[in-house]
Design a protein around this motif. Structure first.
Motif, PDB file in Angstrom:
ATOM      1  N   PHE A  31      60.677  39.109  33.045  1.00 51.64           N
ATOM      2  CA  PHE A  31      61.093  39.099  31.643  1.00 51.64           C
ATOM      3  C   PHE A  31      59.864  39.110  30.736  1.00 51.64           C
ATOM      4  O   PHE A  31      58.857  38.480  31.057  1.00 51.64           O
ATOM      5  N   VAL A  56      60.067  37.237  24.749  1.00 51.33           N
ATOM      6  CA  VAL A  56      61.533  37.268  24.763  1.00 51.33           C
ATOM      7  C   VAL A  56      62.084  36.064  25.515  1.00 51.33           C
ATOM      8  O   VAL A  56      63.019  35.394  25.060  1.00 51.33           O
ATOM      9  N   LEU A  57      61.497  35.775  26.674  1.00 49.61           N
ATOM     10  CA  LEU A  57      61.954  34.638  27.463  1.00 49.61           C
ATOM     11  C   LEU A  57      61.698  33.324  26.727  1.00 49.61           C
ATOM     12  O   LEU A  57      62.553  32.428  26.710  1.00 49.61           O
ATOM     13  N   LEU A 112      61.397  32.852  23.433  1.00 54.65           N
ATOM     14  CA  LEU A 112      62.310  32.754  22.287  1.00 54.65           C
ATOM     15  C   LEU A 112      63.724  32.411  22.724  1.00 54.65           C
ATOM     16  O   LEU A 112      64.430  31.655  22.046  1.00 54.65           O
ATOM     17  N   SER A 113      64.147  32.949  23.871  1.00 55.05           N
ATOM     18  CA  SER A 113      65.488  32.655  24.384  1.00 55.05           C
ATOM     19  C   SER A 113      65.632  31.178  24.714  1.00 55.05           C
ATOM     20  O   SER A 113      66.646  30.545  24.388  1.00 55.05           O
ATOM     21  N   ILE A 114      64.613  30.613  25.350  1.00 60.08           N
ATOM     22  CA  ILE A 114      64.660  29.190  25.721  1.00 60.08           C
ATOM     23  C   ILE A 114      64.682  28.323  24.473  1.00 60.08           C
ATOM     24  O   ILE A 114      65.461  27.357  24.377  1.00 60.08           O
ATOM     25  N   THR A 150      65.706  29.141  21.497  1.00 56.73           N
ATOM     26  CA  THR A 150      66.993  29.319  20.815  1.00 56.73           C
ATOM     27  C   THR A 150      68.073  28.469  21.468  1.00 56.73           C
ATOM     28  O   THR A 150      68.916  27.869  20.782  1.00 56.73           O
ATOM     29  N   ILE A 151      68.064  28.396  22.796  1.00 54.14           N
ATOM     30  CA  ILE A 151      69.051  27.589  23.515  1.00 54.14           C
ATOM     31  C   ILE A 151      68.839  26.102  23.242  1.00 54.14           C
ATOM     32  O   ILE A 151      69.792  25.351  23.010  1.00 54.14           O
ATOM     33  N   SER A 178      61.003  21.852  21.862  1.00 56.85           N
ATOM     34  CA  SER A 178      61.545  23.056  22.494  1.00 56.85           C
ATOM     35  C   SER A 178      60.435  24.055  22.802  1.00 56.85           C
ATOM     36  O   SER A 178      60.451  24.721  23.838  1.00 56.85           O
ATOM     37  N   ALA A 219      59.494  25.439  26.501  1.00 59.27           N
ATOM     38  CA  ALA A 219      59.475  26.883  26.746  1.00 59.27           C
ATOM     39  C   ALA A 219      58.130  27.328  27.303  1.00 59.27           C
ATOM     40  O   ALA A 219      58.065  28.130  28.253  1.00 59.27           O
TER      41      ALA A 219
END
Length: 281
Positions: free
Chosen positions: A127, A131-132, A134-136, A138-139, A146, A150
Motif C-alpha cells: 500500500f 494512503v495507508l 491516512l486510512s489508519i 481516519t479510522i 492517532s 499510524a
C-alpha cells in the motif's frame, strides 16, 4: 589508572573535521533550546486572541507579525517547536524499536519465522505509505495519538528490512559462531553481540526518517487530522494562513521556514553521521 580507549583520539579527530555535523547539531540544539525555554522567551501567549491586533505586519512589538486572530506569530513558532520536535522524535522512536526487534528476530532465526515477518512487510509495502497512514488516522480519529500509532504501524518495515539484512550477514561471522559455541543464549547473541553491530545503518536512517516524519506530521496537521487548533503547530499555522497569502505573507513564511530549517538540521546530521560512521564506504 584507567586507560583511554584507543579509538577515542581517532573518533574525536574525525568528529572535529565534520563542520556539516557541527552545523546540523547546532540547528537541532537551537530548536531544542527554543522548545525547552518557550515559556520564558515567547513574548506572548501563543493561543491568546487579541482583538484589534489582527494581521499586523512584522514590527518591533511583533517581530513575525500577527495572524488573523491577533496571535503573535513569533510566540506560536517558538511554542510550535515543542510539538514538532515531539512529532519527529516519537514518530521515529516507535517504528525504530518495532522494526529493530522484528528485523533482529527474523534475520537470526530465519526459516518460517523470517518468512512470516517478511510477508507481513510485503503486505505493508503493498500500500502507498501516505494512503495507508491516512486510512489508519481516519479510522482512529484526528489527533497526535492517532498519528503516532499510524507511523508505528507503517514505518517499522524499513527498519526491519535494514536490520534483517545486517543480521543475516553478521550471524555467519566468526564472533557470532564463537558466541554460539560458548553456549550463550540466543537472546544474548541477538541483542548483545549481533544487534549492536547492526545498528549503524539504522541510526543514520533515523535522521533522514525524522525529516519524513516531520513533514508528514505537518502535512497531517495541515489536513486537519493531526494536531488540533488552537495549539501552536507549524503545519496548522500554514493551514490557517492559506486564505491570507496575498495580504499577510508573514503568517505562512515563518512557520514554513521553521519546518524547512528543522528538516535541514536533521538531514545535515544524518549525512554527517553516515560519513563519520563509514556507512557509505
Amino acid at each position: 589508572m584507567t586507560a583511554r580507549p584507543a579509538f577515542a583520539p581517532r573518533w574525536s579527530a574525525r568528529f572535529g573535521r565534520r563542520p556539516m555535523l557541527a552545523a546540523g547539531l547546532s540547528i537541532l540544539g537551537g530548536f531544542v533550546l527554543l522548545a525547552v525555554l518557550a515559556p520564558w522567551i515567547a513574548p506572548y501567549d501563543p493561543i491568546l486572541h487579541s482583538k484589534g491586533a489582527e494581521l499586523l505586519p512584522p514590527s518591533l512589538a511583533h517581530p513575525f507579525g500577527t495572524d488573523n486572530f491577533g496571535r503573535d506569530v513569533l510566540s506560536r513558532v517558538i511554542w510550535g517547536a515543542r510539538i514538532d520536535l515531539q512529532i519527529a522524535v516519537i514518530g521515529v522512536a516507535f517504528p525504530f524499536l518495532i522494526g529493530t526487534v522484528v528485523g533482529t528476530v527474523a534475520g537470526f532465526f530465519g526459516g518460517w519465522v523470517d518468512t512470516v515477518f517478511m510477508r507481513l512487510v510485503d503486505v505493508v509495502l503493498a500500500f502507498p505509505f501516505l494512503v495507508l497512514m491516512l486510512s489508519i488516522i481516519t479510522i482512529l480519529g484526528p489527533g497526535l495519538g492517532s498519528f503516532y500509532i499510524a507511523m508505528a504501524l507503517v514505518g517499522w518495515v524499513s527498519y526491519a528490512r535494514l536490520i534483517r539484512a545486517q543480521i543475516l550477514v553478521l550471524k555467519t561471522q566468526d564472533f557470532a559462531v564463537a558466541a554460539a559455541s560458548l553456549g550463550f543464549s540466543r537472546t544474548r547473541i541477538m541483542f548483545r553481540h549481533l544487534l549492536p553491530n547492526a545498528l549503524a545503518g539504522s541510526l543514520v536512517f533515523v535522521m533522514s526518517d525524522a525529516v519524513l516524519v516531520l513533514l508528514n506530521g505537518a502535512a497531517i496537521s495541515y489536513l486537519g487530522l493531526g494536531v488540533q487548533p488552537p495549539m501552536a503547530e507549524w503545519g496548522i499555522m500554514v493551514a490557517e494562513a492559506q486564505g491570507f497569502l496575498t495580504q499577510a505573507w508573514w503568517i505562512t513564511l515563518f512557520p514554513g521556514l521553521a519546518i524547512v530549517t528543522l528538516a535541514f538540521g536533521f538531514s545535515l546530521t544524518g549525512d554527517a553521521l553516515a560519513d563519520l560512521m563509514g556507512v557509505h564506504e
